[in-house]
Motif scaffolding. Structure first.
Motif, mmCIF file in Angstrom:
data_model
loop_
_atom_site.group_PDB
_atom_site.id
_atom_site.type_symbol
_atom_site.label_atom_id
_atom_site.label_comp_id
_atom_site.label_asym_id
_atom_site.label_seq_id
_atom_site.Cartn_x
_atom_site.Cartn_y
_atom_site.Cartn_z
ATOM 1 N N GLU A 8 41.570 47.003 28.557
ATOM 2 C CA GLU A 8 40.264 46.351 28.516
ATOM 3 C C GLU A 8 40.421 44.843 28.695
ATOM 4 N N ALA A 9 39.620 44.313 29.561
ATOM 5 C CA ALA A 9 39.571 42.860 29.763
ATOM 6 C C ALA A 9 38.124 42.453 29.870
ATOM 7 N N ALA A 10 37.880 41.156 29.696
ATOM 8 C CA ALA A 10 36.500 40.690 29.778
ATOM 9 C C ALA A 10 35.937 40.984 31.154
ATOM 10 N N PRO A 11 34.753 41.584 31.241
ATOM 11 C CA PRO A 11 34.175 41.917 32.528
ATOM 12 C C PRO A 11 33.749 40.679 33.283
ATOM 13 N N ARG A 288 42.416 25.978 35.323
ATOM 14 C CA ARG A 288 42.840 26.935 36.355
ATOM 15 C C ARG A 288 42.769 28.378 35.869
ATOM 16 N N ALA A 289 43.033 28.587 34.588
ATOM 17 C CA ALA A 289 43.041 29.955 34.061
ATOM 18 C C ALA A 289 41.663 30.601 34.127
ATOM 19 N N LYS A 290 40.617 29.781 34.174
ATOM 20 C CA LYS A 290 39.264 30.321 34.251
ATOM 21 C C LYS A 290 38.838 30.625 35.682
ATOM 22 N N ALA A 313 42.891 43.389 39.398
ATOM 23 C CA ALA A 313 43.185 42.252 40.260
ATOM 24 C C ALA A 313 42.109 41.177 40.166
ATOM 25 N N ARG A 314 40.854 41.589 39.908
ATOM 26 C CA ARG A 314 39.754 40.618 39.871
ATOM 27 C C ARG A 314 39.655 39.886 38.535
ATOM 28 N N SER A 315 40.446 40.290 37.544
ATOM 29 C CA SER A 315 40.368 39.650 36.231
ATOM 30 C C SER A 315 40.869 38.213 36.298
ATOM 31 N N ARG A 316 40.190 37.319 35.588
ATOM 32 C CA ARG A 316 40.662 35.948 35.481
ATOM 33 C C ARG A 316 41.919 35.920 34.621
ATOM 34 N N VAL A 317 42.810 34.999 34.932
ATOM 35 C CA VAL A 317 44.046 34.884 34.163
ATOM 36 C C VAL A 317 43.747 34.631 32.689
ATOM 37 N N ALA A 318 42.738 33.831 32.400
ATOM 38 C CA ALA A 318 42.377 33.552 31.007
ATOM 39 C C ALA A 318 42.005 34.831 30.258
ATOM 40 N N ASP A 319 41.415 35.800 30.954
ATOM 41 C CA ASP A 319 40.956 37.023 30.301
ATOM 42 C C ASP A 319 42.089 38.014 30.025
ATOM 43 N N VAL A 320 43.179 37.935 30.806
ATOM 44 C CA VAL A 320 44.275 38.910 30.630
ATOM 45 C C VAL A 320 45.540 38.261 30.075
ATOM 46 N N ALA A 321 45.482 36.970 29.772
ATOM 47 C CA ALA A 321 46.684 36.263 29.313
ATOM 48 C C ALA A 321 47.291 36.908 28.083
#
Length: 358
Positions: A8-11, A288-290, A313-321
């Protein structure tokens, strides 16, 4: 071994239209030059430089602009003050007459439309919202929102029913009988948006509609705007000078300077592959993470390499860090079908997080 059960990651805040979505609005080689005999000058000097234009006593607000805006897309136009972004949008809607070029909407060249045809197009298919709310002070919220329908000649009962539906859509049902002076700035902006939506436009132009609002109300209006777009899927041309707002709202962004479109792309494309130092300046102070996505920064997988949890792949780096940092192996970056596109390593995430804004 790859774990294909997605974590789960932020949509994402919005669903981008497909890259192959049909073009809704197209402009080709569009110019707006101010001054005497501008049209004749352009015919004789179709590739005139800025210096040559100035030497002729003319000013080019828009220079040779070519764009294709997709159906259902939120297309952002941004640049510093005087870059030509507002003039471009007014040329696209023919509020300002272009000096040369073509603008196509639904396969029709707007520049060849008669005044009567253009009026009908604006009444039924175009909506416009500007910084100045321009509400009618002697009309209630209901009266303001119903006004464009009144102009269309729609009967009172029908137009008020439709207006009330839109007023409820923007969350102002309890304010329908209030006058503009009795509303906050954010509420007045919602009335302006509701009035624009009342005619059910397919194409929506917004020129810095939130710039006059304080930060808290501005953020609230951005949320409202995204909610409406998820429900209505309009084709939207949105002007802003705020890159954070562009990132949050836009599917693609065009950056202008001195009347020229310097680059068009997603926020991530502009950040990773800026066409010039000028474009880099717009992204320099953005976290950049956003902006960067797992798919945009992943690297190839070594054959036989063990991978950790899958991240979209579409998840932002901040959301999956947090997911990547907690795993024992690099995360597998997967597409919508679960196919592995690459891997996202802890070192890359740390570099993006620690690097912050470039």
């Amino acid at each position: 071994m790859v774990s294909l059960a997605p974590v789960e990651a932020a949509p994402p805040s919005k669903a981008a239209p497909a890259a192959d979505a049909p073009a809704a609005l197209i402009c080709r080689n569009l110019w707006k030059v101010y001054g005497a005999n501008a049209e004749a000058f352009l015919r004789e000097h179709p590739e005139a430089t800025t210096a040559e234009i100035r030497a002729a006593g003319l000013f080019a607000a828009v220079r040779d602009a070519t764009l294709e805006i997709r159906q259902g897309e939120i297309f952002i136009i941004m640049g510093l003050s005087g870059s030509g972004k507002s003039t471009l949008v007014r040329c696209l809607s023919r509020l300002v007459e272009p000096t040369a070029g073509a603008v196509f909407y639904e396969h029709q060249n707007l520049l060849r439309m008669t005044p009567a045809e253009l009026i009908e197009l604006r009444r039924h298919k175009m909506g416009m919202v500007f910084q100045n709310f321009a509400l009618l002070p002697h009309r209630t919220v209901l009266g303001n929102v119903a006004f464009p329908l009144e102009v269309q000649g729609i009967g009172k009962a029908e137009r008020e029913e439709r207006a009330l539906e839109v007023i409820e859509l923007v969350g102002l049902a309890e304010r329908a009988g209030h006058y503009p002076r009795e509303l906050s700035g954010g509420q007045q902006q919602r009335v302006g948006i509701a009035r624009s939506l009342a005619a059910e436009p397919a194409l929506w132009f917004l020129d810095e509609p939130f710039s006059a609002l304080d930060p808290l109300i501005r953020h609230e209006m951005q949320n409202e705007f995204l909610r409406l777009q998820r429900m209505l899927s309009k084709t939207i041309v949105f002007i802003t000078h705020d890159f954070d707002e562009a990132i949050r709202l836009g599917d693609r962004i065009a950056i202008m300077k001195d009347g020229v479109i310097i680059q068009v792309g997603t926020a991530e494309e502009l950040m990773l592959n800026p066409a010039s130092d000028y474009v880099s300046e717009f992204t320099r102070h953005v976290a950049r993470a956003k902006v960067l996505t797992a798919g945009g920064v992943c690297v190839p997988v070594t054959p036989g390499e063990a991978l950790g949890p899958a991240v979209p792949a579409r998840s932002r780096v901040a959301d999956v860090a947090q997911i990547v940092m907690a795993a024992d192996a690099p995360a597998a970056v997967v597409d919508a079908d679960g196919a592995v596109l690459g891997k996202l390593e802890k070192a890359a995430v740390i570099d993006i997080l620690v690097g912050g804004a470039r």
